[in-house]
Design a protein around this motif. Structure first.
Motif, PDB file in Angstrom:
ATOM      1  N   THR A  21     -13.430 -22.038 -55.797  1.00 37.20           N
ATOM      2  CA  THR A  21     -14.048 -22.696 -56.847  1.00 37.20           C
ATOM      3  C   THR A  21     -15.513 -21.785 -57.439  1.00 37.20           C
ATOM      4  O   THR A  21     -15.616 -21.692 -58.597  1.00 37.20           O
ATOM      5  N   GLU A  22     -16.003 -20.972 -56.324  1.00 38.14           N
ATOM      6  CA  GLU A  22     -17.060 -20.185 -56.646  1.00 38.14           C
ATOM      7  C   GLU A  22     -16.589 -19.093 -57.342  1.00 38.14           C
ATOM      8  O   GLU A  22     -17.135 -18.855 -58.489  1.00 38.14           O
ATOM      9  N   GLU A  23     -15.404 -18.430 -57.311  1.00 35.21           N
ATOM     10  CA  GLU A  23     -14.962 -17.475 -57.974  1.00 35.21           C
ATOM     11  C   GLU A  23     -14.364 -17.572 -59.353  1.00 35.21           C
ATOM     12  O   GLU A  23     -14.640 -17.015 -60.367  1.00 35.21           O
ATOM     13  N   ILE A  24     -13.883 -18.952 -59.495  1.00 35.43           N
ATOM     14  CA  ILE A  24     -13.460 -19.106 -60.752  1.00 35.43           C
ATOM     15  C   ILE A  24     -14.388 -19.701 -61.550  1.00 35.43           C
ATOM     16  O   ILE A  24     -14.311 -19.230 -62.812  1.00 35.43           O
ATOM     17  N   VAL A  25     -15.422 -20.230 -61.216  1.00 41.22           N
ATOM     18  CA  VAL A  25     -16.719 -20.537 -62.206  1.00 41.22           C
ATOM     19  C   VAL A  25     -17.347 -19.361 -62.424  1.00 41.22           C
ATOM     20  O   VAL A  25     -17.605 -18.903 -63.693  1.00 41.22           O
ATOM     21  N   ARG A  26     -17.526 -18.167 -61.608  1.00 40.02           N
ATOM     22  CA  ARG A  26     -18.034 -17.213 -61.982  1.00 40.02           C
ATOM     23  C   ARG A  26     -17.299 -16.383 -62.841  1.00 40.02           C
ATOM     24  O   ARG A  26     -17.758 -15.715 -63.689  1.00 40.02           O
ATOM     25  N   ALA A  27     -16.029 -16.125 -62.823  1.00 39.00           N
ATOM     26  CA  ALA A  27     -15.086 -15.780 -63.896  1.00 39.00           C
ATOM     27  C   ALA A  27     -15.086 -16.415 -65.353  1.00 39.00           C
ATOM     28  O   ALA A  27     -14.699 -15.782 -66.016  1.00 39.00           O
ATOM     29  N   GLY A  28     -15.583 -17.747 -65.119  1.00 38.06           N
ATOM     30  CA  GLY A  28     -15.705 -18.449 -66.449  1.00 38.06           C
ATOM     31  C   GLY A  28     -14.353 -18.619 -67.172  1.00 38.06           C
ATOM     32  O   GLY A  28     -14.249 -18.883 -68.192  1.00 38.06           O
ATOM     33  N   ALA A 172       4.588 -18.406 -68.352  1.00 39.42           N
ATOM     34  CA  ALA A 172       4.609 -17.417 -69.059  1.00 39.42           C
ATOM     35  C   ALA A 172       5.888 -16.648 -68.918  1.00 39.42           C
ATOM     36  O   ALA A 172       6.278 -16.764 -67.936  1.00 39.42           O
ATOM     37  N   ASP A 173       6.291 -15.916 -70.061  1.00 37.85           N
ATOM     38  CA  ASP A 173       7.410 -15.084 -70.091  1.00 37.85           C
ATOM     39  C   ASP A 173       8.518 -16.115 -69.727  1.00 37.85           C
ATOM     40  O   ASP A 173       9.434 -15.623 -68.810  1.00 37.85           O
ATOM     41  N   GLY A 174       8.527 -17.353 -69.741  1.00 36.67           N
ATOM     42  CA  GLY A 174       9.668 -18.187 -69.468  1.00 36.67           C
ATOM     43  C   GLY A 174       9.833 -18.562 -67.868  1.00 36.67           C
ATOM     44  O   GLY A 174      10.967 -19.049 -67.524  1.00 36.67           O
ATOM     45  N   ARG A 175       8.850 -18.182 -67.180  1.00 35.54           N
ATOM     46  CA  ARG A 175       8.811 -18.688 -65.981  1.00 35.54           C
ATOM     47  C   ARG A 175       7.394 -19.028 -65.445  1.00 35.54           C
ATOM     48  O   ARG A 175       6.566 -18.660 -66.087  1.00 35.54           O
ATOM     49  N   THR A 176       7.500 -19.569 -64.172  1.00 29.83           N
ATOM     50  CA  THR A 176       6.264 -20.125 -63.440  1.00 29.83           C
ATOM     51  C   THR A 176       5.749 -18.703 -62.677  1.00 29.83           C
ATOM     52  O   THR A 176       6.157 -18.505 -61.849  1.00 29.83           O
ATOM     53  N   HIS A 177       4.381 -18.583 -63.044  1.00 28.66           N
ATOM     54  CA  HIS A 177       3.689 -17.678 -61.904  1.00 28.66           C
ATOM     55  C   HIS A 177       3.018 -18.067 -60.932  1.00 28.66           C
ATOM     56  O   HIS A 177       1.998 -19.006 -61.315  1.00 28.66           O
ATOM     57  N   ARG A 178       2.944 -17.755 -59.661  1.00 35.09           N
ATOM     58  CA  ARG A 178       2.263 -18.552 -58.542  1.00 35.09           C
ATOM     59  C   ARG A 178       1.393 -17.712 -57.688  1.00 35.09           C
ATOM     60  O   ARG A 178       1.998 -16.715 -57.381  1.00 35.09           O
ATOM     61  N   TYR A 179       0.316 -18.258 -57.270  1.00 32.33           N
ATOM     62  CA  TYR A 179      -0.707 -17.327 -56.539  1.00 32.33           C
ATOM     63  C   TYR A 179      -1.167 -18.179 -55.364  1.00 32.33           C
ATOM     64  O   TYR A 179      -1.643 -19.385 -55.732  1.00 32.33           O
ATOM     65  N   ILE A 185      -7.001 -14.558 -56.535  1.00 31.41           N
ATOM     66  CA  ILE A 185      -7.410 -14.827 -57.851  1.00 31.41           C
ATOM     67  C   ILE A 185      -7.698 -13.788 -58.673  1.00 31.41           C
ATOM     68  O   ILE A 185      -7.202 -13.880 -60.115  1.00 31.41           O
ATOM     69  N   ALA A 186      -8.351 -12.478 -58.307  1.00 32.58           N
ATOM     70  CA  ALA A 186      -8.287 -11.505 -59.265  1.00 32.58           C
ATOM     71  C   ALA A 186      -7.054 -10.847 -59.730  1.00 32.58           C
ATOM     72  O   ALA A 186      -6.904 -10.696 -61.112  1.00 32.58           O
ATOM     73  N   MET A 187      -6.077 -10.942 -58.757  1.00 30.92           N
ATOM     74  CA  MET A 187      -4.573 -10.478 -59.481  1.00 30.92           C
ATOM     75  C   MET A 187      -4.129 -11.600 -60.298  1.00 30.92           C
ATOM     76  O   MET A 187      -3.528 -11.118 -61.433  1.00 30.92           O
ATOM     77  N   MET A 188      -4.205 -12.943 -60.180  1.00 31.23           N
ATOM     78  CA  MET A 188      -3.891 -13.620 -60.918  1.00 31.23           C
ATOM     79  C   MET A 188      -4.594 -13.755 -62.285  1.00 31.23           C
ATOM     80  O   MET A 188      -3.979 -14.034 -63.351  1.00 31.23           O
ATOM     81  N   LEU A 189      -5.886 -13.576 -62.442  1.00 29.01           N
ATOM     82  CA  LEU A 189      -6.332 -13.396 -63.564  1.00 29.01           C
ATOM     83  C   LEU A 189      -6.078 -12.250 -64.313  1.00 29.01           C
ATOM     84  O   LEU A 189      -5.755 -12.347 -65.573  1.00 29.01           O
TER      85      LEU A 189
END
Length: 198
Positions: A21-28, A172-179, A185-189
């Motif tokens: 949560t901290e990382e997601i909020v910091r990333a905006g 995206a691209d016709g499929r679900t991307h999961r992390y 998080i950085a890779m997912m973003l």
């Protein structure tokens, strides 16, 4: 459910959810927070509390990560009613403040060792998140909220094949991307940006 394209599956039980949560909020980045009301069929949940060496490792690992982000860790020793606090999260989501409430509640649990089953703690989190404290506390015991979450989120959890938290998914691209994991998080973003999702 939020219109945000990235689904964020969580349980406030997990210290890695707090870090996420901290990382997601910091990333905006806007995410749709989804409390895990159960895992995908056939998934075996491995409880770290039931495994003392794993629990000791988790606390050591989370402390290392928290220190690198200038966050203080104070592990809780309480037992939680996860359905109750996740009901309050759902109430916050209905007010458009789901992620704000989730981050505040996670901080209270993991940096102040507060009990998220305590209505006073939830009222304080709600006030800090800018939502009605009485409504959040009332939501804790509202079984109809839990029933609606199970009905709405179980098919999504099954479709995304969620097996742990924190867990992120987007289409995206016709499929679900999961992390899985706050360390993804950085890779997912990066991937979500490259695919035009965010």
């Amino acid at each position: 459910m939020s219109d945000a394209p990235i689904r964020f599956y969580f349980s406030l039980r997990s210290p890695y959810v707090w870090l996420a949560t901290e990382e997601i909020v910091r990333a905006g980045i806007a995410v749709a927070p989804i409390p895990v009301v159960g895992f995908a069929a056939g998934t075996v949940f491995s409880d770290p509390v039931a495994n003392p060496p794993r629990l000791a490792y988790v606390i050591e690992d989370v402390a290392r990560i928290a220190a690198r982000h200038d966050l203080a860790l104070m592990p809780p020793v309480d037992t939680q009613d996860w359905a109750a606090v996740h009901n309050a999260v759902e109430f916050a989501k209905q007010q458009g403040r789901g992620m704000a409430f989730t981050q505040i509640a996670a901080r209270l649990r993991w940096t102040q060792s507060l009990d998220l089953a305590d209505p006073e703690v939830i009222a304080g989190a709600a006030e800090a998140a800018g939502i009605d404290p009485d409504g959040a506390v009332a939501a804790m015991g509202d079984t109809s909220i839990r029933a609606r979450m199970i009905e709405a989120y179980t098919p999504r959890i099954e479709a995304d094949q969620v097996f742990g938290v924190p867990f992120f998914a987007f289409d995206a691209d016709g499929r679900t991307h999961r992390y899985w994991g706050q360390d993804r998080i950085a890779m997912m973003l990066e991937d979500a940006r490259a695919m035009g999702v965010v």
